[in-house]
Design a protein around this motif. Structure first.
Motif, mmCIF file in Angstrom:
data_model
loop_
_atom_site.group_PDB
_atom_site.id
_atom_site.type_symbol
_atom_site.label_atom_id
_atom_site.label_comp_id
_atom_site.label_asym_id
_atom_site.label_seq_id
_atom_site.Cartn_x
_atom_site.Cartn_y
_atom_site.Cartn_z
ATOM 1 N N PHE A 1 0.832 -1.313 0.039
ATOM 2 C CA PHE A 1 0.245 0.007 0.040
ATOM 3 C C PHE A 1 0.798 1.219 0.135
ATOM 4 O O PHE A 1 0.525 2.154 -0.654
ATOM 5 N N GLY A 2 1.899 1.265 0.767
ATOM 6 C CA GLY A 2 2.961 2.396 0.870
ATOM 7 C C GLY A 2 3.385 2.744 -0.650
ATOM 8 O O GLY A 2 3.692 3.720 -0.956
ATOM 9 N N GLU A 3 3.838 1.694 -1.214
ATOM 10 C CA GLU A 3 4.577 1.948 -2.466
ATOM 11 C C GLU A 3 3.284 2.334 -3.650
ATOM 12 O O GLU A 3 3.789 2.996 -4.774
ATOM 13 N N MET A 4 2.179 1.896 -3.428
ATOM 14 C CA MET A 4 1.078 2.589 -4.413
ATOM 15 C C MET A 4 0.970 4.335 -4.107
ATOM 16 O O MET A 4 0.289 4.624 -5.096
ATOM 17 N N VAL B 1 -3.624 -6.895 -1.967
ATOM 18 C CA VAL B 1 -3.203 -5.592 -2.429
ATOM 19 C C VAL B 1 -3.575 -5.343 -3.853
ATOM 20 O O VAL B 1 -3.826 -4.006 -4.234
ATOM 21 N N ARG B 2 -3.720 -6.226 -4.768
ATOM 22 C CA ARG B 2 -4.160 -5.887 -6.123
ATOM 23 C C ARG B 2 -5.631 -5.162 -6.184
ATOM 24 O O ARG B 2 -5.901 -4.455 -6.682
ATOM 25 N N THR B 3 -6.456 -5.793 -5.320
ATOM 26 C CA THR B 3 -7.807 -5.551 -5.302
ATOM 27 C C THR B 3 -8.073 -4.074 -4.872
ATOM 28 O O THR B 3 -8.692 -3.377 -5.416
ATOM 29 N N VAL B 4 -7.399 -3.646 -3.771
ATOM 30 C CA VAL B 4 -7.151 -2.426 -3.363
ATOM 31 C C VAL B 4 -6.804 -1.503 -4.341
ATOM 32 O O VAL B 4 -7.356 -0.545 -4.429
ATOM 33 N N GLY B 5 -5.653 -1.827 -4.977
ATOM 34 C CA GLY B 5 -5.060 -0.817 -6.041
ATOM 35 C C GLY B 5 -6.222 -0.981 -7.199
ATOM 36 O O GLY B 5 -6.256 0.285 -7.719
ATOM 37 N N GLU B 6 -6.775 -1.525 -7.649
ATOM 38 C CA GLU B 6 -7.848 -1.685 -8.706
ATOM 39 C C GLU B 6 -8.922 -0.952 -8.240
ATOM 40 O O GLU B 6 -9.622 -0.191 -9.119
ATOM 41 N N ASP C 1 0.179 3.509 -7.884
ATOM 42 C CA ASP C 1 1.143 2.607 -8.604
ATOM 43 C C ASP C 1 0.955 1.266 -8.401
ATOM 44 O O ASP C 1 1.811 0.615 -7.335
ATOM 45 N N LEU C 2 0.015 0.366 -9.073
ATOM 46 C CA LEU C 2 -0.315 -0.721 -8.694
ATOM 47 C C LEU C 2 0.807 -1.794 -8.843
ATOM 48 O O LEU C 2 1.164 -2.564 -7.893
ATOM 49 N N GLU C 3 1.321 -1.792 -9.927
ATOM 50 C CA GLU C 3 2.602 -2.721 -10.254
ATOM 51 C C GLU C 3 3.923 -2.502 -9.047
ATOM 52 O O GLU C 3 4.235 -3.594 -8.545
ATOM 53 N N ALA C 4 3.975 -1.056 -8.622
ATOM 54 C CA ALA C 4 5.144 -0.974 -7.759
ATOM 55 C C ALA C 4 4.611 -1.474 -6.573
ATOM 56 O O ALA C 4 5.385 -2.199 -5.454
ATOM 57 N N ALA D 1 6.626 -4.505 -4.250
ATOM 58 C CA ALA D 1 6.906 -4.346 -2.799
ATOM 59 C C ALA D 1 6.389 -5.283 -1.883
ATOM 60 O O ALA D 1 7.160 -5.970 -1.177
ATOM 61 N N ALA D 2 5.130 -5.693 -2.217
ATOM 62 C CA ALA D 2 4.465 -6.862 -1.375
ATOM 63 C C ALA D 2 5.164 -8.272 -1.619
ATOM 64 O O ALA D 2 5.596 -8.976 -0.777
ATOM 65 N N ARG D 3 5.514 -8.399 -2.829
ATOM 66 C CA ARG D 3 6.391 -9.636 -3.108
ATOM 67 C C ARG D 3 7.578 -9.881 -2.454
ATOM 68 O O ARG D 3 7.889 -10.789 -2.066
ATOM 69 N N ALA D 4 8.316 -8.594 -2.476
ATOM 70 C CA ALA D 4 9.482 -8.737 -1.763
ATOM 71 C C ALA D 4 9.441 -8.836 -0.461
ATOM 72 O O ALA D 4 10.553 -9.593 0.119
#
Length: 390
Positions: free
Chosen positions: A285-288, A362-367, A377-380, A384-387
């Motif tokens: 969420f932060g990187e978004m 994470v994806r749902t919230v971004g979308e 920035d959904l992909e970022a 970040a979550a995957r990392a």
């Protein structure tokens, strides 16, 4: 509506496993039977493990105590603890920085004189202010460890030291920490700890659990407590793996399985998993470009089971659109409570959440934010979550 399977990310109730669900479907038996006593014993044994060994090394953190299962949610446990430990003329110091700290204070005010140490919801509690409020005349200190309404982990160890220095009982709401994060009974001078079935224990809602230390027993007064919440009575019956009144048998069965699953996973593994997943939510969420909600200091940290994020100003004008966009993806998250409604959203990683479910959250919230016109920035966020999960 999405074709994806429904994903429950609310901070309680949380998803339960198939074995937990199936446990509730067994034939009914008498609550005074040996069959029930065996179930209660399993639940107690599992709860002893969770209450006493919630540390990275799983070492015991209690010199002795009793786990109880209560026929009511954790609010019943909160009231039972307060009502059995204080009465008219006694003094309680209640720490409040969210909804459930406020609830503890409101409960205590029905039984004793209460001094509130209160800050804005989501702000950190100041240990120095607590130290000034707790005196030798203080009988009880109440505190929420993990404030579910704001996603902040409060400084229980520091407050426990203050309470112990003045020989005050210390009762802690560990509803969204016990079973998912570190909790130390004796090291933190906790006399009574309370948790709920449908949170980090990952069982169905309707019952709760309490750990009463041996040192707290001498201070209990069941005669002044509500009849249903007489802890002396509960403790006596628990010696025979029984409850004073009719128990919710299916829920006890489910809880027994749930705590056995926790022990099977191991608290060391479980704590690390919860910490990794909550870090993934925060990083994603932060990187978004979203702002976290709690205001931290050196004594407080982010919750490892509940993540609270501020809604962008543009969304606050009509937050229903954002939550509807989340719902359309067959995901359920929570908004803010009381005056925080429309200002924050909250997601949970309690229970047995898989890492792909965290990423889906994470994806749902971004979308959903994209749907309502917020530039994220959904992909970022996903990277970040995957990392954090790797």
């Amino acid at each position: 509506m999405s074709d994806d399977e429904f994903l429950l990310l609310n901070p309680g109730p949380v998803p339960v496993t198939r074995r937990v669900r199936e446990a509730m479907d067994a034939p009914m038996v008498s609550h005074r039977s040996a069959d029930f006593e065996a179930v209660y014993e399993r639940a107690q044994d599992g709860l002893d493990y969770v209450f006493e060994r919630s540390t990275p090394q799983e070492q015991s953190t209690s010199a002795g105590g009793t786990s109880l299962v209560l026929n009511g949610t954790a609010t019943m446990g909160m009231e039972a603890a307060v009502a059995n430990l204080v009465g008219e003329g006694d003094e309680v110091v209640a720490l409040v920085n969210g909804k459930f700290g406020r609830r503890f204070a409101r409960i205590a005010a029905r039984y004793a004189s209460v001094t509130r140490i209160e800050v804005e919801w989501g702000d950190s509690l100041d240990s120095q202010t607590v130290a000034e409020a707790v005196t030798d005349d203080t009988d009880l200190v109440t505190m929420v460890h993990n404030e579910t309404s704001t996603g902040i982990l409060n400084p229980v160890p520091e407050v426990g030291e203050i309470a112990a220095a003045h020989d005050a009982r210390f009762v802690v709401d560990g509803v969204t920490s016990i079973g998912g994060d570190v909790f130390r009974i004796d090291d933190w001078n906790v006399d009574v700890a309370i948790t709920d079935s449908q949170k980090a224990l990952a069982a169905p809602p309707g019952i709760s659990a309490m750990y009463v230390t041996d040192r707290a027993v001498e201070h209990l007064d069941g005669e002044r407590a509500p009849f249903y919440a007489d802890l002396d009575w509960h403790l006596r019956k628990a010696e025979d793996h029984q409850t004073p009144f009719t128990s919710a048998l299916p829920l006890f069965r489910a809880l027994a399985v749930a705590v056995e699953e926790i022990e099977s996973e191991g608290m060391e593994t479980r704590i690390e998993r919860h910490r990794r997943q909550s870090a993934a939510f925060r990083a994603g969420f932060g990187e978004m470009g979203l702002d976290g909600f709690p205001t931290l200091d050196d004594a407080s940290t982010h919750s490892n089971t509940v993540t609270a994020i501020s809604l962008p100003d543009s969304v606050r004008e009509n937050p229903e659109e954002f939550f509807a966009a989340v719902d359309e993806r067959n995901v359920s998250i929570s908004g803010g409570q009381a005056h925080l409604g429309g200002e924050i959203f909250r997601v949970s990683n309690m229970g047995h959440l898989a890492e792909d479910q965290v990423l889906r959250g994470v994806r749902t919230v971004g979308e959903a934010f994209t749907d309502v016109g917020v530039d994220v920035d959904l992909e970022a966020g996903l990277d970040a979550a995957r990392a954090e999960l790797d």
